[in-house]
Scaffold this motif. Structure first.
Motif, PDB file in Angstrom:
ATOM      1  N   GLY A  83       0.856  -1.221   0.058  1.00 23.52           N
ATOM      2  CA  GLY A  83      -0.088  -0.052   0.026  1.00 23.52           C
ATOM      3  C   GLY A  83       0.820   1.175  -0.096  1.00 23.52           C
ATOM      4  N   TRP A  84       0.238   2.391   0.704  1.00 22.33           N
ATOM      5  CA  TRP A  84       1.107   3.697   0.690  1.00 22.33           C
ATOM      6  C   TRP A  84       2.254   3.480   1.685  1.00 22.33           C
ATOM      7  CZ3 TRP A  84      -4.452   5.201   1.600  1.00 22.33           C
ATOM      8  CH2 TRP A  84      -5.169   5.492   0.600  1.00 22.33           C
ATOM      9  N   GLU A 177      -7.256  -2.886   1.730  1.00 25.20           N
ATOM     10  CA  GLU A 177      -7.644  -1.439   1.117  1.00 25.20           C
ATOM     11  C   GLU A 177      -6.860  -0.448   2.162  1.00 25.20           C
ATOM     12  OE1 GLU A 177     -11.906  -1.123  -0.407  1.00 25.20           O
ATOM     13  OE2 GLU A 177     -12.160  -2.807   0.843  1.00 25.20           O
ATOM     14  N   GLU A 178      -6.989   0.865   1.428  1.00 25.65           N
ATOM     15  CA  GLU A 178      -6.280   1.865   2.360  1.00 25.65           C
ATOM     16  C   GLU A 178      -7.204   3.116   1.989  1.00 25.65           C
ATOM     17  OE1 GLU A 178      -2.022   2.142   4.161  1.00 25.65           O
ATOM     18  OE2 GLU A 178      -2.241   1.887   1.932  1.00 25.65           O
ATOM     19  N   TRP A 179      -7.473   4.105   3.018  1.00 28.93           N
ATOM     20  CA  TRP A 179      -8.186   5.271   2.539  1.00 28.93           C
ATOM     21  C   TRP A 179      -7.332   6.325   3.266  1.00 28.93           C
ATOM     22  CZ3 TRP A 179     -10.477   1.076   4.014  1.00 28.93           C
ATOM     23  CH2 TRP A 179     -11.449   0.373   3.451  1.00 28.93           C
ATOM     24  N   ALA A 180      -7.268   7.679   2.624  1.00 29.29           N
ATOM     25  CA  ALA A 180      -6.510   8.719   3.407  1.00 29.29           C
ATOM     26  C   ALA A 180      -7.715   9.936   3.068  1.00 29.29           C
ATOM     27  CB  ALA A 180      -5.279   8.870   2.639  1.00 29.29           C
ATOM     28  N   ARG A 181      -7.571  10.656   4.224  1.00 31.56           N
ATOM     29  CA  ARG A 181      -8.336  11.775   4.055  1.00 31.56           C
ATOM     30  C   ARG A 181      -7.831  13.016   5.064  1.00 31.56           C
ATOM     31  NH1 ARG A 181     -12.698  12.697   7.539  1.00 31.56           N
ATOM     32  NH2 ARG A 181     -12.867  11.134   9.083  1.00 31.56           N
ATOM     33  N   ARG A 207      -6.446   1.594   7.128  1.00 29.77           N
ATOM     34  CA  ARG A 207      -6.233   0.638   6.496  1.00 29.77           C
ATOM     35  C   ARG A 207      -6.833  -0.672   6.992  1.00 29.77           C
ATOM     36  NH1 ARG A 207      -0.308  -1.027   4.996  1.00 29.77           N
ATOM     37  NH2 ARG A 207       0.345  -0.059   7.139  1.00 29.77           N
ATOM     38  N   LEU A 208      -7.393  -1.571   6.167  1.00 32.77           N
ATOM     39  CA  LEU A 208      -8.146  -2.695   6.448  1.00 32.77           C
ATOM     40  C   LEU A 208      -7.151  -3.824   5.605  1.00 32.77           C
ATOM     41  CD1 LEU A 208     -10.790  -4.150   7.844  1.00 32.77           C
ATOM     42  CD2 LEU A 208     -11.311  -4.255   5.420  1.00 32.77           C
TER      43      LEU A 208
ATOM     44  N   LEU B 203      -6.574  18.958   0.719  1.00 37.28           N
ATOM     45  CA  LEU B 203      -5.869  17.772   0.566  1.00 37.28           C
ATOM     46  C   LEU B 203      -4.833  17.872  -0.672  1.00 37.28           C
ATOM     47  CD1 LEU B 203      -5.213  14.889   1.042  1.00 37.28           C
ATOM     48  CD2 LEU B 203      -7.245  14.211  -0.032  1.00 37.28           C
ATOM     49  N   PHE B 229     -13.219  14.952  -0.851  1.00 35.55           N
ATOM     50  CA  PHE B 229     -12.269  14.144  -1.513  1.00 35.55           C
ATOM     51  C   PHE B 229     -11.503  13.210  -0.634  1.00 35.55           C
ATOM     52  CE2 PHE B 229     -13.486  16.937  -5.023  1.00 35.55           C
ATOM     53  CZ  PHE B 229     -13.263  16.221  -5.883  1.00 35.55           C
ATOM     54  N   GLY B 230     -11.379  12.030  -0.931  1.00 38.29           N
ATOM     55  CA  GLY B 230     -10.290  11.317  -0.158  1.00 38.29           C
ATOM     56  C   GLY B 230      -9.715  10.292  -1.160  1.00 38.29           C
ATOM     57  N   LEU B 231      -8.590   9.418  -0.460  1.00 39.37           N
ATOM     58  CA  LEU B 231      -7.980   8.675  -1.409  1.00 39.37           C
ATOM     59  C   LEU B 231      -8.242   7.304  -1.017  1.00 39.37           C
ATOM     60  CD1 LEU B 231      -4.557  10.205  -1.091  1.00 39.37           C
ATOM     61  CD2 LEU B 231      -6.163  10.679  -2.744  1.00 39.37           C
ATOM     62  N   HIS B 232      -8.304   6.371  -2.059  1.00 39.75           N
ATOM     63  CA  HIS B 232      -8.466   5.085  -1.719  1.00 39.75           C
ATOM     64  C   HIS B 232      -7.545   4.105  -2.717  1.00 39.75           C
ATOM     65  CE1 HIS B 232     -10.920   1.193  -2.637  1.00 39.75           C
ATOM     66  NE2 HIS B 232     -10.792   1.152  -1.166  1.00 39.75           N
ATOM     67  N   MET B 233      -7.072   3.119  -2.032  1.00 39.80           N
ATOM     68  CA  MET B 233      -6.309   2.171  -2.693  1.00 39.80           C
ATOM     69  C   MET B 233      -6.556   0.765  -2.416  1.00 39.80           C
ATOM     70  SD  MET B 233      -2.345   2.218  -3.395  1.00 39.80           S
ATOM     71  CE  MET B 233      -1.755   0.861  -2.079  1.00 39.80           C
ATOM     72  N   ALA B 234      -6.681  -0.206  -3.099  1.00 43.40           N
ATOM     73  CA  ALA B 234      -6.682  -1.446  -2.933  1.00 43.40           C
ATOM     74  C   ALA B 234      -5.648  -2.320  -3.158  1.00 43.40           C
ATOM     75  CB  ALA B 234      -7.962  -2.227  -3.653  1.00 43.40           C
ATOM     76  N   PHE B 235      -5.052  -3.314  -2.334  1.00 51.56           N
ATOM     77  CA  PHE B 235      -3.834  -4.038  -2.696  1.00 51.56           C
ATOM     78  C   PHE B 235      -3.817  -5.246  -2.555  1.00 51.56           C
ATOM     79  CE2 PHE B 235      -3.544  -1.934   1.620  1.00 51.56           C
ATOM     80  CZ  PHE B 235      -3.278  -3.168   2.522  1.00 51.56           C
TER      81      PHE B 235
END
Lengths: 235, 235
Positions: A83-84, A177-181, A207-208, B203, B229-235
DNA sequence: TTTTCATACCTGTATGAACCTGTATGCTAA
DNA sequence: TTAGCATACAGGTTCATACAGGTATGAAAA
């Protein structure tokens, strides 16, 4: 975008870039000489030079004839799992970790995946500035309770690391998954814990992670000092 | 044997696909070279290439000139979406785009990759809320100037899309980096442009994309409404 | 003590061979 | 007509090797 298919020189550039970004090799340090890298990667010198060329183009290193290659990238990256990466902009800052609690509790954070009240292992940690004592990150981990978590409550984390503790129990994250805000205002309770003034904006990272079977491994909420921390990702 | 009316190239593709799917050849492994496959299947190279073409079309392999063919099946690599996805939390909001300027300028944003003053194509855009007119995102793209950018200045973006404009000129992003951080206070100038009150936290998303050779394709700074707005990422 | 110099190690550059994919062409057989 | 074969050439990647020139260091000479 980048497939796993890469040339040898690209592989070398990627490996070295990881080492630089992770802080294993710091700014100003000299890289191993090209001949040493030839031995380490077991490739020819031209391939090494091509890899270094890529890093130089990216501005991560500069090379001087007769001397060697120097790292010219100043950032540091902590926590570069999948992830990040969480990047610490001031590489000078020395961080210490304080564990607030390791406890078996009923889930108290609202999260769309672990229902309120369910049985979890809670690990709350603060990373703070060594000199000033100011809290820079507040991290709340929640893991569905397992019988073999019992001795964590008494013995603590393995080597002080949560990931090692999980790994020792054969719990491996497979996907997630990860989210940032932006958290517009730091709540008073957290501000108290961190030794900060309430109402500041913070960078909130969530983060999950899941096992290969899809079971939840860990849910983490991190609040990060917005001045010192940023997120970074290479793709 | 059942007459499957299968051409040789199809047979080769099927056999190789079986090997890949069965795990005999793993992701990231390099396939045998075309000449080796010629020997193994006792067919001509054109037939081998036709078979590989089928696998490439299916996305099971990618081939690189001078190196070979790589298995890219496995799911994790397929995620062609580059980087983070920017998630709009309020799906109701209708957004419109306004182009502030498309111009050839001397680089005026400080960025560690494009030196100040260098020749760039600048595209500044605002996305704003249709109803209220409030600016939700401010996006500044900078691309090293090329001769064939000239008509962009007069004709504008192709279909209003920057990526299409670049693609039409055979400029393809191969890899890149992304950063995200909290911009503590929106500067007055930007606030004016966006119709927002200055001093709000935003942001800030920064993205740098490169060609396969490492040359810079685009540098983008985006300021995003932290509430929406937020960021999202799946890994 | 200061200068000089041999030496080792470093990067920069060039070469040819081997091997890889990309492409084009002409031929044969079903 | 089409699939397949054989061949050739172009251009990218890597390796092995060699040599030129910059840099640092310690020993010898002044």
């Amino acid at each position: 975008m980048r497939p796993t298919a890469e040339s040898k020189s690209e592989t070398i550039a990627r490996v070295l870039e990881d080492e630089i970004r992770s802080g294993a090799v710091r700014e100003g340090d000299t890289l191993e000489s090209e001949n040493d890298l030839v031995v380490r990667f077991a490739v020819s010198r031209s391939t090494i030079r091509k890899g270094l060329q890529i890093l130089a183009t990216k501005g991560l290193i500069t090379t001087k004839v007769g001397i060697g290659s120097f790292v010219t990238f100043g950032g540091t990256v902590i926590d570069s799992k999948s992830g990040w990466s969480v990047a610490l902009s001031d590489s000078e800052a020395r961080l210490q970790t304080r564990i607030l609690r390791i406890a078996r509790v009923a889930m108290e954070i609202t999260c769309p995946y672990l229902p309120l009240g369910c049985d979890v292992l809670a690990v709350d940690r603060i990373r703070f500035h060594e000199a000033t004592g100011r809290g820079l990150t507040l991290e709340r981990s929640r893991m569905p309770w397992r019988a073999d978590f019992a001795d964590v409550l008494t013995a603590g984390l393995l080597d002080g690391s949560l990931s090692k503790t999980l790994e020792a129990r054969d719990i491996r994250s497979h996907s997630g998954e990860e989210w940032a805000r932006v958290l517009p205002a730091l709540p008073a309770v957290e501000a108290e814990l961190m030794g900060r003034t309430p109402g500041e904006p913070m960078l909130r990272l969530t983060r999950l992670t899941r096992t290969a079977a899809g079971a939840i491994v860990e849910y983490v909420e991190s609040d990060l000092d917005p001045v010192l921390f940023g997120l970074h990702m290479a793709f």
